[in-house]
Design a protein around this motif. Structure first.
Motif, PDB file in Angstrom:
ATOM      1  N   THR A 245       9.385  17.197  35.201  1.00  0.00           N
ATOM      2  CA  THR A 245       9.020  17.243  33.784  1.00  0.00           C
ATOM      3  C   THR A 245       7.560  16.884  33.534  1.00  0.00           C
ATOM      4  O   THR A 245       7.058  17.088  32.427  1.00  0.00           O
ATOM      5  CB  THR A 245       9.907  16.270  32.970  1.00  0.00           C
ATOM      6  N   GLU A 246       6.880  16.374  34.547  1.00  0.00           N
ATOM      7  CA  GLU A 246       5.497  15.957  34.398  1.00  0.00           C
ATOM      8  C   GLU A 246       4.573  16.866  35.212  1.00  0.00           C
ATOM      9  O   GLU A 246       4.920  17.281  36.321  1.00  0.00           O
ATOM     10  CB  GLU A 246       5.313  14.504  34.862  1.00  0.00           C
ATOM     11  N   LEU A 247       3.401  17.131  34.670  1.00  0.00           N
ATOM     12  CA  LEU A 247       2.445  17.997  35.347  1.00  0.00           C
ATOM     13  C   LEU A 247       2.056  17.440  36.714  1.00  0.00           C
ATOM     14  O   LEU A 247       1.908  18.193  37.684  1.00  0.00           O
ATOM     15  CB  LEU A 247       1.197  18.195  34.477  1.00  0.00           C
ATOM     16  N   GLU A 248       1.914  16.138  36.811  1.00  0.00           N
ATOM     17  CA  GLU A 248       1.532  15.538  38.091  1.00  0.00           C
ATOM     18  C   GLU A 248       2.631  15.718  39.138  1.00  0.00           C
ATOM     19  O   GLU A 248       2.352  15.883  40.324  1.00  0.00           O
ATOM     20  CB  GLU A 248       1.189  14.056  37.908  1.00  0.00           C
ATOM     21  N   GLU A 249       3.899  15.659  38.695  1.00  0.00           N
ATOM     22  CA  GLU A 249       5.010  15.917  39.618  1.00  0.00           C
ATOM     23  C   GLU A 249       4.935  17.361  40.126  1.00  0.00           C
ATOM     24  O   GLU A 249       5.149  17.627  41.310  1.00  0.00           O
ATOM     25  CB  GLU A 249       6.347  15.723  38.893  1.00  0.00           C
ATOM     26  N   ILE A 250       4.655  18.277  39.224  1.00  0.00           N
ATOM     27  CA  ILE A 250       4.548  19.689  39.584  1.00  0.00           C
ATOM     28  C   ILE A 250       3.435  19.886  40.610  1.00  0.00           C
ATOM     29  O   ILE A 250       3.611  20.552  41.626  1.00  0.00           O
ATOM     30  CB  ILE A 250       4.292  20.543  38.329  1.00  0.00           C
ATOM     31  N   ARG A 251       2.273  19.273  40.332  1.00  0.00           N
ATOM     32  CA  ARG A 251       1.139  19.400  41.248  1.00  0.00           C
ATOM     33  C   ARG A 251       1.471  18.818  42.625  1.00  0.00           C
ATOM     34  O   ARG A 251       1.106  19.399  43.654  1.00  0.00           O
ATOM     35  CB  ARG A 251      -0.073  18.690  40.657  1.00  0.00           C
ATOM     36  N   LYS A 252       2.134  17.686  42.648  1.00  0.00           N
ATOM     37  CA  LYS A 252       2.488  17.033  43.917  1.00  0.00           C
ATOM     38  C   LYS A 252       3.390  17.946  44.758  1.00  0.00           C
ATOM     39  O   LYS A 252       3.189  18.088  45.969  1.00  0.00           O
ATOM     40  CB  LYS A 252       3.193  15.707  43.637  1.00  0.00           C
ATOM     41  N   GLU A 253       4.382  18.562  44.103  1.00  0.00           N
ATOM     42  CA  GLU A 253       5.285  19.449  44.838  1.00  0.00           C
ATOM     43  C   GLU A 253       4.560  20.705  45.320  1.00  0.00           C
ATOM     44  O   GLU A 253       4.820  21.211  46.410  1.00  0.00           O
ATOM     45  CB  GLU A 253       6.484  19.833  43.960  1.00  0.00           C
ATOM     46  N   LEU A 254       3.638  21.197  44.507  1.00  0.00           N
ATOM     47  CA  LEU A 254       2.890  22.393  44.898  1.00  0.00           C
ATOM     48  C   LEU A 254       1.980  22.118  46.095  1.00  0.00           C
ATOM     49  O   LEU A 254       1.717  23.026  46.898  1.00  0.00           O
ATOM     50  CB  LEU A 254       2.081  22.929  43.718  1.00  0.00           C
ATOM     51  N   VAL A 255       1.528  20.894  46.236  1.00  0.00           N
ATOM     52  CA  VAL A 255       0.739  20.525  47.415  1.00  0.00           C
ATOM     53  C   VAL A 255       1.580  20.711  48.684  1.00  0.00           C
ATOM     54  O   VAL A 255       1.127  21.296  49.672  1.00  0.00           O
ATOM     55  CB  VAL A 255       0.238  19.067  47.310  1.00  0.00           C
ATOM     56  N   ASP A 256       2.829  20.220  48.648  1.00  0.00           N
ATOM     57  CA  ASP A 256       3.716  20.345  49.814  1.00  0.00           C
ATOM     58  C   ASP A 256       4.061  21.809  50.093  1.00  0.00           C
ATOM     59  O   ASP A 256       4.092  22.246  51.251  1.00  0.00           O
ATOM     60  CB  ASP A 256       5.000  19.543  49.589  1.00  0.00           C
ATOM     61  N   ILE A 257       4.331  22.565  49.030  1.00  0.00           N
ATOM     62  CA  ILE A 257       4.671  23.983  49.189  1.00  0.00           C
ATOM     63  C   ILE A 257       3.476  24.742  49.762  1.00  0.00           C
ATOM     64  O   ILE A 257       3.631  25.627  50.613  1.00  0.00           O
ATOM     65  CB  ILE A 257       5.127  24.584  47.840  1.00  0.00           C
ATOM     66  N   THR A 258       2.275  24.378  49.313  1.00  0.00           N
ATOM     67  CA  THR A 258       1.055  25.009  49.824  1.00  0.00           C
ATOM     68  C   THR A 258       0.900  24.749  51.316  1.00  0.00           C
ATOM     69  O   THR A 258       0.515  25.647  52.082  1.00  0.00           O
ATOM     70  CB  THR A 258      -0.176  24.488  49.063  1.00  0.00           C
ATOM     71  N   LYS A 259       1.199  23.541  51.762  1.00  0.00           N
ATOM     72  CA  LYS A 259       1.094  23.216  53.192  1.00  0.00           C
ATOM     73  C   LYS A 259       2.056  24.077  54.014  1.00  0.00           C
ATOM     74  O   LYS A 259       1.710  24.583  55.085  1.00  0.00           O
ATOM     75  CB  LYS A 259       1.378  21.731  53.422  1.00  0.00           C
ATOM     76  N   THR A 260       3.279  24.244  53.503  1.00  0.00           N
ATOM     77  CA  THR A 260       4.266  25.078  54.197  1.00  0.00           C
ATOM     78  C   THR A 260       3.806  26.526  54.258  1.00  0.00           C
ATOM     79  O   THR A 260       3.872  27.181  55.308  1.00  0.00           O
ATOM     80  CB  THR A 260       5.629  24.997  53.493  1.00  0.00           C
ATOM     81  N   LEU A 261       3.315  27.029  53.127  1.00  0.00           N
ATOM     82  CA  LEU A 261       2.838  28.414  53.076  1.00  0.00           C
ATOM     83  C   LEU A 261       1.660  28.617  54.025  1.00  0.00           C
ATOM     84  O   LEU A 261       1.605  29.617  54.763  1.00  0.00           O
ATOM     85  CB  LEU A 261       2.447  28.783  51.640  1.00  0.00           C
ATOM     86  N   THR A 262       0.731  27.677  54.022  1.00  0.00           N
ATOM     87  CA  THR A 262      -0.444  27.786  54.892  1.00  0.00           C
ATOM     88  C   THR A 262      -0.035  27.795  56.363  1.00  0.00           C
ATOM     89  O   THR A 262      -0.581  28.556  57.170  1.00  0.00           O
ATOM     90  CB  THR A 262      -1.422  26.632  54.621  1.00  0.00           C
TER      91      THR A 262
END
Length: 347
Positions: A245-262
């Motif tokens: 529900t928070e933008l910072e939570e969204i950003r944190k999860e996207l960091v992990d997803i980005t690492k997996t994608l990379t």
């Protein structure tokens, strides 16, 4: 293959045999990746939320996926295919098209080849497969689903058009639930109903897919079996135990997803020019937002800059997000037309 992931688990764990098994997460936010036939009797299906599956089948046993094991079995099966033909087009770990018009064993009958391959798979892996035989991809795929599990079904050339006319529209490969509902409202219940529509009318109602619908209603599918089918996209996503529900939570999860994608990009030596952000909300509504650039997207820094831009395209202040995903397309090894870009002119 029949209930492939679940069948591998039942083969490797005798205590699971004859019991309803779902491969996937058992948590409130888990998703069923595969269901055994014992589980399917209760209405459990792949891609179903685990919570719903558990309600449908209280005795359902959840097993965490072992993709290395499934890939190893898949490679065994692929080796068997290549004993008969080099024209093998994998669709996934558990499914492939084979063109056996000119086969390595000079067998005169595709049905005999399919029966022999099924036997070889059973002897080699202990698992059952279902085969569909016909004159093109659409009909072969349709036939493969007729007598599952352990099925074999032939749609002969002379029966093809009549078979399609009788086929329920929701059984057509390439027509999903939403499209089927739209067709029902148009009075289209089977192939014969679909056949009454002119190609131009179907294109108006369904876009480019209308041309495909027009042709398959007449049992026409000219797509060749392509052993060098090229990946169109590469992605990573995550479903969360609790809604974000928070933008910072969204950003944190996207960091992990980005690492997996990379990591997946590096493994496959892949880069692309389009990044897509996928967002699924608590009510299962889903949106995607994409950005295409002229340079190759090939590292975490570029992906981060792009998804930050994509995040601004929807209001994150009042949302509840259950899933986030990032995918790369317009890849460096695609054999497609060049991507077009709009020029920015200074006036």
């Amino acid at each position: 293959m029949d209930a492939f992931f679940a069948s591998v688990e039942q083969r490797d764990h005798p205590e699971l045999r004859g019991k309803p098994v779902a491969v996937g997460g058992s948590s409130e936010r888990g998703v069923v990746a595969a269901a055994s036939y014992e589980a399917r009797k209760f209405g459990v299906r792949s891609a179903m939320p685990s919570s719903i599956a558990a309600r449908k089948c209280p005795d359902l046993i959840f097993v965490r996926p072992r993709f290395d094991a499934y890939k190893a079995v898949s490679n065994q099966i692929r080796d068997i295919f290549f004993e008969y033909t080099d024209l093998v087009e994998p669709l996934s770990l558990d499914e492939a098209y084979l063109d056996v018009t000119h086969n390595k064993k000079n067998m005169p009958s595709a049905t005999l080849i399919a029966r022999e391959i099924k036997k070889r798979i059973k002897e080699t892996t202990g698992l059952t497969a279902s085969a569909g035989i016909s004159i093109n991809k659409f009909l072969a795929k349709t036939a493969s689903d007729v007598n599952k599990p352990d099925g074999l079904f032939l749609i002969a050339p002379e029966d093809a058009e009549a078979y399609v006319e009788r086929l329920a529209i929701e059984k057509f490969f390439g027509i999903g639930k939403v499209t089927a509902e739209k067709m029902f409202k148009m009075g289209i219940r089977n192939g014969q109903d679909l056949k009454r529509y002119a190609e131009a009318d179907l294109v108006v109602r369904f876009g480019k897919a209308g041309r495909y619908y027009y042709r398959i209603a007449r049992a026409i599918d000219d797509r060749e079996v392509n052993p060098n089918r090229i990946r169109k996209s590469l992605g990573a996503e995550n479903t969360f135990e609790k809604d974000l529900t928070e933008l910072e939570e969204i950003r944190k999860e996207l960091v992990d997803i980005t690492k997996t994608l990379t990591m997946r990009m590096e493994r496959s030596n892949t880069k692309g020019k389009t990044l897509t952000l996928k967002v699924k909300f608590h009510d299962f509504q889903q949106i995607t937002r994409s950005k295409t650039i002229t340079k190759w997207i090939e590292n975490e820094k570029q992906i981060t800059a792009l998804y930050e831009e994509l995040l601004t395209m929807f209001d994150t202040s009042t949302v509840k997000i259950r899933l986030l995903g990032l995918s790369l397309s317009n890849l460096n090894h695609e054999m497609e037309e060049p991507v077009s870009y709009q020029l920015t002119l200074d006036f």
